[in-house]
Design a protein around this motif. Structure first.
Motif, short mmCIF file in Angstrom:
data_model
loop_
_atom_site.label_atom_id
_atom_site.label_comp_id
_atom_site.label_asym_id
_atom_site.label_seq_id
_atom_site.Cartn_x
_atom_site.Cartn_y
_atom_site.Cartn_z
N ASP A 172 41.73 -47.96 -41.27
CA ASP A 172 41.62 -49.37 -40.92
C ASP A 172 40.49 -50.08 -41.67
N GLN A 173 39.49 -49.38 -42.17
CA GLN A 173 38.35 -49.98 -42.88
C GLN A 173 38.80 -50.70 -44.14
N SER A 174 39.76 -50.14 -44.86
CA SER A 174 40.22 -50.78 -46.08
C SER A 174 40.88 -52.12 -45.76
N ILE A 175 41.46 -52.29 -44.60
CA ILE A 175 42.05 -53.57 -44.20
C ILE A 175 40.93 -54.58 -43.94
N LEU A 176 39.87 -54.15 -43.24
CA LEU A 176 38.75 -55.04 -42.93
C LEU A 176 38.04 -55.51 -44.19
N ASP A 177 37.97 -54.62 -45.19
CA ASP A 177 37.30 -54.98 -46.43
C ASP A 177 38.02 -56.11 -47.17
N THR A 178 39.27 -56.18 -47.02
CA THR A 178 40.03 -57.21 -47.71
C THR A 178 40.33 -58.40 -46.81
N ASP A 179 39.93 -58.36 -45.55
CA ASP A 179 40.18 -59.46 -44.61
C ASP A 179 39.27 -60.64 -44.97
N PRO A 180 39.81 -61.83 -45.28
CA PRO A 180 39.00 -62.99 -45.68
C PRO A 180 38.00 -63.42 -44.61
N LEU A 181 38.35 -63.33 -43.35
CA LEU A 181 37.44 -63.72 -42.27
C LEU A 181 36.22 -62.82 -42.23
N SER A 182 36.43 -61.53 -42.38
CA SER A 182 35.32 -60.58 -42.39
C SER A 182 34.42 -60.81 -43.59
N LEU A 183 35.04 -61.07 -44.74
CA LEU A 183 34.25 -61.35 -45.94
C LEU A 183 33.42 -62.62 -45.76
N ALA A 184 34.02 -63.66 -45.20
CA ALA A 184 33.31 -64.92 -44.98
C ALA A 184 32.16 -64.73 -43.98
N GLN A 185 32.40 -63.95 -42.93
CA GLN A 185 31.34 -63.71 -41.94
C GLN A 185 30.18 -62.92 -42.55
#
Length: 177
Positions: free
Chosen positions: A16-29
Motif C-alpha cells: 500500500d505504501q507505493s500507492i500513498l507515494d503517488t497519491d497527489p493529496l499525500s504529496l501536497a500534504q
C-alpha cells in the motif's frame, strides 16, 4: 520459447505504501508541511534580525548621546584654566593697570588656545580680502580706495567650528566707485 499466455491485466501493487507515494493529496500534504516548517524558520529568522536591528539602532543612539555629552565635557574642561585665571585675577586687590592688562592678555591666550583645540577658529579677514557671504556679514558699504566688494574693516570677528560657520564676521565692504 514458452507457450504460456501473457497476462492481460496490470500487475498488482506490491504494498500500500507505493500507492500513498503517488497519491497527489499525500504529496501536497507533505509539501505543505515542509513549506510550513520553512515559513516558521524564516519568520523566526526575521524576528531575530528585526530585534538585532532594533538593538543596533539603540546602541547607535546611545553612542551618539555619549559622544555629544563627552564632547561638551571636553570643551568645558578646556575652559576651566580660563576660569581659574579670571578668578585668580579677581583675588588681587591692588593690581596695577599693567598687571591687569598682562593678566587679561594671558587669559585671552588661554581662551584662544582652548577654542582652537576644540576647532573653533576665528574669521578675521584682512582688509582687501574679497567679501564672502558664507563667512562675512556686510554691515555697510563705504567708499574706499580698494576694489569693490572687498573687506574694508572688521567690526566683529566671526567663528567657525569644525569648518562650519558659527558666527559670520561683521565687516564693512568697499562700495563700487
Amino acid at each position: 520459447m514458452s507457450d504460456k499466455p501473457t497476462p492481460s491485466h496490470p500487475p498488482t501493487p506490491v504494498d500500500d505504501q507505493s500507492i500513498l507515494d503517488t497519491d497527489p493529496l499525500s504529496l501536497a500534504q507533505a509539501e505543505l508541511a515542509t513549506l510550513q516548517a520553512k515559513s516558521a524558520e524564516l519568520a523566526d529568522q526575521f524576528l531575530r534580525a528585526k530585534a538585532e536591528a532594533e538593538n543596533a539602532r539603540r546602541r547607535a543612539e546611545d553612542e551618539i548621546s555619549k559622544a555629544r555629552k563627552f564632547a561638551v565635557e571636553s570643551f568645558a574642561e578646556s575652559l576651566l584654566p580660563v576660569t581659574d585665571s579670571l578668578e585668580a585675577s579677581l583675588l588681587i586687590k591692588d593690581a596695577t593697570p599693567e598687571q591687569i592688562r598682562e593678566g587679561a592678555q594671558a587669559t585671552l591666550r588661554q581662551l584662544s588656545a582652548a577654542l582652537e583645540r576644540n576647532k573653533v577658529i576665528a574669521i578675521n579677514p584682512p582688509a582687501g580680502e574679497k567679501f564672502d557671504p558664507h563667512k562675512h556679514q556686510a554691515i555697510s558699504m563705504v567708499p574706499a580706495d580698494q576694489e569693490a566688494n572687498t573687506v574694508v574693516s572688521v567690526l566683529q570677528k566671526g567663528y567657525t567650528i569644525a569648518e562650519r560657520v558659527l558666527r559670520p564676521a561683521l565687516v564693512t565692504v568697499a562700495a563700487p566707485k
